[in-house]
Design a protein around this motif. Structure first.
Motif, PDB file in Angstrom:
ATOM      1  N   GLY A  65      14.438  11.494  -0.022  1.00  0.00           N
ATOM      2  CA  GLY A  65      15.691  12.054   0.475  1.00  0.00           C
ATOM      3  C   GLY A  65      15.647  12.077   1.990  1.00  0.00           C
ATOM      4  O   GLY A  65      15.299  11.074   2.631  1.00  0.00           O
ATOM      5  N   PRO A  66      15.935  13.228   2.597  1.00  0.00           N
ATOM      6  CA  PRO A  66      15.945  13.273   4.059  1.00  0.00           C
ATOM      7  C   PRO A  66      14.534  13.413   4.658  1.00  0.00           C
ATOM      8  O   PRO A  66      14.341  13.262   5.854  1.00  0.00           O
ATOM      9  N   ARG A  67      13.557  13.703   3.806  1.00  0.00           N
ATOM     10  CA  ARG A  67      12.208  13.983   4.301  1.00  0.00           C
ATOM     11  C   ARG A  67      11.364  12.711   4.346  1.00  0.00           C
ATOM     12  O   ARG A  67      11.323  11.957   3.380  1.00  0.00           O
ATOM     13  N   THR A  68      10.718  12.481   5.490  1.00  0.00           N
ATOM     14  CA  THR A  68       9.833  11.329   5.624  1.00  0.00           C
ATOM     15  C   THR A  68       8.408  11.790   5.340  1.00  0.00           C
ATOM     16  O   THR A  68       7.832  12.553   6.107  1.00  0.00           O
ATOM     17  N   ALA A  69       7.857  11.308   4.249  1.00  0.00           N
ATOM     18  CA  ALA A  69       6.499  11.728   3.868  1.00  0.00           C
ATOM     19  C   ALA A  69       5.455  10.876   4.564  1.00  0.00           C
ATOM     20  O   ALA A  69       4.411  11.370   4.988  1.00  0.00           O
ATOM     21  N   VAL A  70       5.727   9.582   4.677  1.00  0.00           N
ATOM     22  CA  VAL A  70       4.814   8.668   5.372  1.00  0.00           C
ATOM     23  C   VAL A  70       5.663   7.859   6.351  1.00  0.00           C
ATOM     24  O   VAL A  70       6.682   7.286   5.968  1.00  0.00           O
ATOM     25  N   ASP A  71       5.217   7.846   7.613  1.00  0.00           N
ATOM     26  CA  ASP A  71       6.101   7.366   8.674  1.00  0.00           C
ATOM     27  C   ASP A  71       5.505   6.159   9.400  1.00  0.00           C
ATOM     28  O   ASP A  71       4.855   6.300  10.443  1.00  0.00           O
ATOM     29  N   GLY A  72       5.644   5.001   8.798  1.00  0.00           N
ATOM     30  CA  GLY A  72       5.270   3.752   9.478  1.00  0.00           C
ATOM     31  C   GLY A  72       3.802   3.627   9.831  1.00  0.00           C
ATOM     32  O   GLY A  72       3.473   3.263  10.958  1.00  0.00           O
ATOM     33  N   ILE A  73       2.937   3.897   8.877  1.00  0.00           N
ATOM     34  CA  ILE A  73       1.513   3.859   9.217  1.00  0.00           C
ATOM     35  C   ILE A  73       0.943   2.443   9.091  1.00  0.00           C
ATOM     36  O   ILE A  73       1.371   1.650   8.256  1.00  0.00           O
ATOM     37  N   CYS A  74       0.003   2.138   9.982  1.00  0.00           N
ATOM     38  CA  CYS A  74      -0.693   0.846   9.966  1.00  0.00           C
ATOM     39  C   CYS A  74      -2.175   1.131   9.735  1.00  0.00           C
ATOM     40  O   CYS A  74      -2.930   1.357  10.681  1.00  0.00           O
ATOM     41  N   LEU A  75      -2.527   1.129   8.500  1.00  0.00           N
ATOM     42  CA  LEU A  75      -3.900   1.483   8.114  1.00  0.00           C
ATOM     43  C   LEU A  75      -4.743   0.205   8.070  1.00  0.00           C
ATOM     44  O   LEU A  75      -4.272  -0.835   7.606  1.00  0.00           O
ATOM     45  N   ARG A  76      -5.987   0.286   8.556  1.00  0.00           N
ATOM     46  CA  ARG A  76      -6.904  -0.848   8.466  1.00  0.00           C
ATOM     47  C   ARG A  76      -8.221  -0.328   7.918  1.00  0.00           C
ATOM     48  O   ARG A  76      -8.930   0.407   8.601  1.00  0.00           O
ATOM     49  N   VAL A  77      -8.541  -0.734   6.722  1.00  0.00           N
ATOM     50  CA  VAL A  77      -9.815  -0.304   6.128  1.00  0.00           C
ATOM     51  C   VAL A  77     -10.699  -1.544   6.003  1.00  0.00           C
ATOM     52  O   VAL A  77     -10.416  -2.433   5.195  1.00  0.00           O
ATOM     53  N   PRO A  78     -11.759  -1.627   6.834  1.00  0.00           N
ATOM     54  CA  PRO A  78     -12.600  -2.831   6.810  1.00  0.00           C
ATOM     55  C   PRO A  78     -13.364  -2.948   5.484  1.00  0.00           C
ATOM     56  O   PRO A  78     -13.659  -1.939   4.845  1.00  0.00           O
ATOM     57  N   GLU A  79     -13.665  -4.176   5.137  1.00  0.00           N
ATOM     58  CA  GLU A  79     -14.462  -4.423   3.931  1.00  0.00           C
ATOM     59  C   GLU A  79     -15.802  -3.726   4.025  1.00  0.00           C
ATOM     60  O   GLU A  79     -16.380  -3.606   5.104  1.00  0.00           O
ATOM     61  N   ARG A  80     -16.299  -3.295   2.872  1.00  0.00           N
ATOM     62  CA  ARG A  80     -17.625  -2.673   2.722  1.00  0.00           C
ATOM     63  C   ARG A  80     -17.790  -1.418   3.573  1.00  0.00           C
ATOM     64  O   ARG A  80     -18.888  -1.079   3.974  1.00  0.00           O
ATOM     65  N   SER A  81     -16.675  -0.786   3.882  1.00  0.00           N
ATOM     66  CA  SER A  81     -16.769   0.476   4.626  1.00  0.00           C
ATOM     67  C   SER A  81     -16.532   1.641   3.667  1.00  0.00           C
ATOM     68  O   SER A  81     -16.006   1.454   2.579  1.00  0.00           O
ATOM     69  N   VAL A  82     -16.975   2.829   4.096  1.00  0.00           N
ATOM     70  CA  VAL A  82     -16.555   4.054   3.412  1.00  0.00           C
ATOM     71  C   VAL A  82     -15.561   4.711   4.358  1.00  0.00           C
ATOM     72  O   VAL A  82     -15.937   5.157   5.451  1.00  0.00           O
ATOM     73  N   PHE A  83     -14.315   4.709   3.971  1.00  0.00           N
ATOM     74  CA  PHE A  83     -13.242   5.144   4.857  1.00  0.00           C
ATOM     75  C   PHE A  83     -12.803   6.556   4.455  1.00  0.00           C
ATOM     76  O   PHE A  83     -12.308   6.763   3.349  1.00  0.00           O
ATOM     77  N   GLY A  84     -13.011   7.503   5.349  1.00  0.00           N
ATOM     78  CA  GLY A  84     -12.567   8.874   5.087  1.00  0.00           C
ATOM     79  C   GLY A  84     -11.107   9.020   5.459  1.00  0.00           C
ATOM     80  O   GLY A  84     -10.739   8.817   6.618  1.00  0.00           O
ATOM     81  N   PHE A  85     -10.279   9.336   4.483  1.00  0.00           N
ATOM     82  CA  PHE A  85      -8.840   9.459   4.718  1.00  0.00           C
ATOM     83  C   PHE A  85      -8.526  10.950   4.764  1.00  0.00           C
ATOM     84  O   PHE A  85      -8.547  11.623   3.729  1.00  0.00           O
TER      85      PHE A  85
END
Lengths: 309, 241
Positions: A16-36
């Motif tokens: 609706g009017p609420r933006t929950a996720v706003d244009g994110i550019c996520l990069r998770v490299p291979e074989r990494s442990v990515f803390g979100f």
């Protein structure tokens, strides 16, 4: 396979009017442990649901191993094993029966169930009904299911939820070892900054739907201000001496904090400061180098965002 | 698709839905047995089986479908299993389609079990109270044909109840509609337009007026299959936030 296991381009989701996720550019490299990371309501779960194809983005795109999640959901989904906050196990079935449901749907060999049960040390409870499992056991069974078929990407939403301290330690060891053991990339969403700091090679911090920080954890921590907390017999004089010696003062609510000049040799700088103070006749009661931490990084990012707002 | 259907059947193990699938026909059989043991009760097999089919079609089938679809839906909603299922690299319409086929299969098996228990109850009455044993010849094939048509006429009702049970996380909408539908089908049995009420279509298969029986079968099965197909398509396409 691309060098980036998980990639999003201006990924957005509005309710609706609420933006929950706003244009994110996520990069998770291979074989990494990515803390979100991010506070409640920051958009972590919405992002994860879009990565898993459970929600359609209202803008942008997401790719898993280079495969567009929206355009080619089936191929993208085959790259991922996931552990969601709600496990979705059938309490009337045994642990093995629950795993076998997924195994059959994904057409894996029957030995796959035994393999993941052994990996998560759940073989002894495999015949028990899931309705009798503790939360920790369900969590481990969820991990077993996520690892079925050795997916190149694991997405784990709050994997330590409900675990006791021993369980958390086990999970930590297990996850930090995964990229080396199986070559998998692990994205872990969690509130436990201390835990993430111990296992993550990379982090991303989501605040109010925006990705405020992301990168290699060691680089991000190295960028943090290093300082020494100081208490002496005469703090006013210590302050003057530190300034005269070329140190900067840092903000601190609880005493004197000296900002260090170099990023490399904290010990040498601390020793030099201590020597200068002692030679000036001051008693040094406390001299504590402040280590850069994920928590400090997290706070900084929250502060930056609120200032920008 | 077969593997998905197999997983749906596996989920019934030790489930309340399976208990219901056994209990509902069991109640019809029990009623026939107790009724048959009463003084002065001796019925021909034809009437005996028609009584069983009538109870099933009139009341027990609509209520069982309401309860069965609610239980099957809740088996996924309660542990939030849809999320996991929808992340799998399996076409989503397979997941919902297999569930719909499983419900149809269970209803068909419940109908067959009802008939089997009706025959068993008649046999038991003959053993326990020989004077009350059903008379005449036992024509199971004709009775099975009737039961099959009753089950086929219930497809539209199943499709509606299935959609509500799967679409909404709460079991209340499906339960309310099922109870309301059964209530109106009972109180409006003699109404000419009652045949257009999905919950009354199964019992209309037994109507002496062939128009009613044919309309119930045609609409129940034809519209039912269309409604099931639409339900599966809508459920598979929607976002689950």
């Amino acid at each position: 396979m691309s060098a980036t296991a998980i990639e999003t381009e201006t990924l957005s989701r509005r309710f609706g009017p609420r933006t929950a996720v706003d244009g994110i550019c996520l990069r998770v490299p291979e074989r990494s442990v990515f803390g979100f990371l991010g506070p409640n309501g920051a958009g972590k779960t919405t992002t994860i649901r879009m990565l898993l194809g459970l929600l359609q983005p209202t803008g942008g795109r997401a790719r898993l191993c280079g495969i567009d999640v929206t355009r080619d959901r089936l191929r993208a989904a085959a790259q991922v094993g996931c552990l969601l906050e709600a496990h979705g196990f059938y309490p009337n079935l045994s642990g093995r029966e629950n795993l076998d449901l997924t195994r059959r749907l994904r057409r894996f060999d029957s030995s796959e169930t035994d393999r993941v049960l052994d990996l998560t040390d759940m073989r002894h409870h495999a015949q028990d009904r899931v309705g009798t499992y503790s939360l920790g056991m369900r969590q481990r069974l969820g991990l077993a299911r996520a690892m079925m078929g050795r997916p190149p990407i694991l997405i784990l939403d709050e994997p330590t939820n409900g675990l006791d301290p021993d369980g958390i330690a086990e999970m930590r060891l297990f996850l930090s070892d995964l990229p080396d053991r199986s070559g998998a990339t692990v994205l872990v969403s969690s509130h436990l900054l201390g835990e993430v700091e111990q296992i993550a090679t990379h982090v991303g911090i989501l605040q109010a739907g925006q990705l405020s920080v992301q990168g290699r954890l060691s680089d991000l921590l190295a960028d943090q201000t290093r300082a020494i907390d100081l208490a002496t017999s005469d703090d006013a004089r210590a302050r003057s001496l530190a300034l005269a010696a070329g140190f900067d003062l840092a903000d601190s609510a609880d005493g004197l904090r000296i900002r260090l000049k170099s990023r490399d040799d904290i010990r040498a700088e601390a020793a030099a400061l201590n020597r200068a103070l002692v030679e000036a006749g001051l008693d040094v009661h406390r001299l504590v180098p402040r280590r850069p931490s994920l928590e400090a990084l997290y706070r900084q990012s929250a502060t930056r965002l609120s200032e920008a707002a | 698709m077969l593997s998905v259907l197999r997983t749906e059947l596996t989920k019934l193990n030790r489930s309340l839905a399976l208990l219901l699938a056994l209990a509902a026909p069991g109640l019809v059989g029990l009623f026939l047995l107790l009724n048959g043991l009463r003084d002065g009760q001796q019925l021909p097999w034809e009437i005996w089986l028609a009584t069983g089919s009538g109870i099933w079609a009139f009341f027990m089938l609509p209520m069982s479908v309401t309860a069965l679809t609610a239980l099957v839906g809740q088996a996924e909603h309660a542990p939030r299993a849809w999320d996991h299922l929808r992340t799998l690299p399996v076409p989503r319409w397979w997941i919902y389609g297999a569930k719909a086929v499983m419900v149809l299969t269970v209803v068909a098996l419940m109908s067959a079990l009802t008939l089997a228990l009706a025959v068993t109850a008649g046999g038991l009455v003959g053993v326990l109270r020989p004077g009350n044993a059903p008379t005449g010849s036992l024509d199971v094939l004709t009775a099975a044909g009737l039961m099959m048509r009753i089950a086929l006429a219930s497809v539209l009702m199943i499709a509606i109840q299935f959609f509500l049970a799967v679409r909404f996380a709460s079991f209340v909408p499906g339960l309310v509609l099922g109870i309301a539908g059964t209530f109106f089908s009972v109180v409006a049995t003699s109404s000419r337009i009652g045949v257009f009420l999905p919950w009354q279509m199964p019992v209309n298969i037994m109507a002496s007026d062939s128009w009613r029986a044919q309309t119930a079968l045609g609409l129940g099965l034809g519209l039912g299959l269309v409604a099931l197909g639409l339900s599966v398509a809508i459920l598979a396409r929607r976002d689950v936030a």
